[in-house]
Design a protein around this motif. Structure first.
Motif, PDB file in Angstrom:
ATOM      1  N   THR A  30       0.811  -1.224   0.000  1.00  0.00           N
ATOM      2  CA  THR A  30       0.000   0.000   0.000  1.00  0.00           C
ATOM      3  C   THR A  30       0.840   1.268   0.000  1.00  0.00           C
ATOM      4  O   THR A  30       0.341   2.332  -0.357  1.00  0.00           O
ATOM      5  N   GLY A  31       2.091   1.161   0.466  1.00  0.00           N
ATOM      6  CA  GLY A  31       2.942   2.337   0.601  1.00  0.00           C
ATOM      7  C   GLY A  31       2.693   3.122   1.874  1.00  0.00           C
ATOM      8  O   GLY A  31       3.375   4.103   2.146  1.00  0.00           O
ATOM      9  N   LEU A  32       1.708   2.698   2.668  1.00  0.00           N
ATOM     10  CA  LEU A  32       1.347   3.395   3.899  1.00  0.00           C
ATOM     11  C   LEU A  32       2.163   2.898   5.074  1.00  0.00           C
ATOM     12  O   LEU A  32       2.610   1.752   5.087  1.00  0.00           O
ATOM     13  N   PRO A  33       2.338   3.756   6.093  1.00  0.00           N
ATOM     14  CA  PRO A  33       3.046   3.303   7.292  1.00  0.00           C
ATOM     15  C   PRO A  33       2.335   2.112   7.933  1.00  0.00           C
ATOM     16  O   PRO A  33       1.102   2.041   7.935  1.00  0.00           O
ATOM     17  N   ALA A  34       3.115   1.185   8.472  1.00  0.00           N
ATOM     18  CA  ALA A  34       2.556   0.050   9.201  1.00  0.00           C
ATOM     19  C   ALA A  34       1.918   0.573  10.486  1.00  0.00           C
ATOM     20  O   ALA A  34       2.439   1.486  11.117  1.00  0.00           O
ATOM     21  N   ILE A  35       0.800  -0.025  10.852  1.00  0.00           N
ATOM     22  CA  ILE A  35       0.119   0.341  12.084  1.00  0.00           C
ATOM     23  C   ILE A  35       0.502  -0.684  13.157  1.00  0.00           C
ATOM     24  O   ILE A  35       0.300  -1.878  12.970  1.00  0.00           O
ATOM     25  N   VAL A  36       1.047  -0.190  14.254  1.00  0.00           N
ATOM     26  CA  VAL A  36       1.476  -1.046  15.359  1.00  0.00           C
ATOM     27  C   VAL A  36       0.809  -0.521  16.626  1.00  0.00           C
ATOM     28  O   VAL A  36       0.987   0.660  16.979  1.00  0.00           O
ATOM     29  N   ALA A  37       0.030  -1.377  17.266  1.00  0.00           N
ATOM     30  CA  ALA A  37      -0.691  -1.000  18.495  1.00  0.00           C
ATOM     31  C   ALA A  37      -1.522   0.265  18.282  1.00  0.00           C
ATOM     32  O   ALA A  37      -1.596   1.132  19.143  1.00  0.00           O
ATOM     33  N   GLY A  38      -2.100   0.372  17.082  1.00  0.00           N
ATOM     34  CA  GLY A  38      -2.977   1.497  16.784  1.00  0.00           C
ATOM     35  C   GLY A  38      -2.281   2.781  16.355  1.00  0.00           C
ATOM     36  O   GLY A  38      -2.936   3.796  16.152  1.00  0.00           O
ATOM     37  N   HIS A  39      -0.954   2.733  16.194  1.00  0.00           N
ATOM     38  CA  HIS A  39      -0.200   3.934  15.828  1.00  0.00           C
ATOM     39  C   HIS A  39       0.639   3.681  14.576  1.00  0.00           C
ATOM     40  O   HIS A  39       1.227   2.604  14.428  1.00  0.00           O
ATOM     41  N   PRO A  40       0.715   4.676  13.683  1.00  0.00           N
ATOM     42  CA  PRO A  40       1.579   4.506  12.504  1.00  0.00           C
ATOM     43  C   PRO A  40       3.049   4.469  12.922  1.00  0.00           C
ATOM     44  O   PRO A  40       3.453   5.190  13.835  1.00  0.00           O
ATOM     45  N   SER A  41       3.806   3.612  12.283  1.00  0.00           N
ATOM     46  CA  SER A  41       5.231   3.469  12.628  1.00  0.00           C
ATOM     47  C   SER A  41       6.060   4.485  11.845  1.00  0.00           C
ATOM     48  O   SER A  41       6.766   4.148  10.896  1.00  0.00           O
ATOM     49  N   VAL A  42       5.943   5.733  12.265  1.00  0.00           N
ATOM     50  CA  VAL A  42       6.661   6.853  11.645  1.00  0.00           C
ATOM     51  C   VAL A  42       7.507   7.545  12.699  1.00  0.00           C
ATOM     52  O   VAL A  42       7.348   7.320  13.895  1.00  0.00           O
TER      53      VAL A  42
END
Length: 71
Positions: free
Chosen positions: A23-35
């Motif tokens: 997707t090119g989108l940040p991975a979501i970890v524990a409800g938060h984007p991994s940025v």
């Protein structure tokens, strides 16, 4: 070999992002984007964990066929 779902990229501000290669989108970890991750090693370790979890899920749902195996 299956395509790994997650990879890392360095952002222009010097931080790191773990993203979904499909997707090119940040991975979501524990409800938060991994940025805004501060270092490459942390981002790579997080991507490895996410890839292992994704592979486990694909195997359990029969969506992964190792190279050379029948479909």
């Amino acid at each position: 070999m299956a395509t790994l779902r997650y990879d890392v990229r360095r952002e222009p501000d010097g931080t790191w992002t773990v993203f979904d290669v499909f997707t090119g989108l940040p991975a979501i970890v524990a409800g938060h984007p991994s940025v805004d991750l501060p270092d490459m090693e942390y981002a790579e370790e997080l991507a490895a964990i996410l890839n292992a979890d994704d592979l486990k899920q694909r195997l359990s749902h029969g969506r992964f066929h190792p190279e050379g195996s029948p479909d």
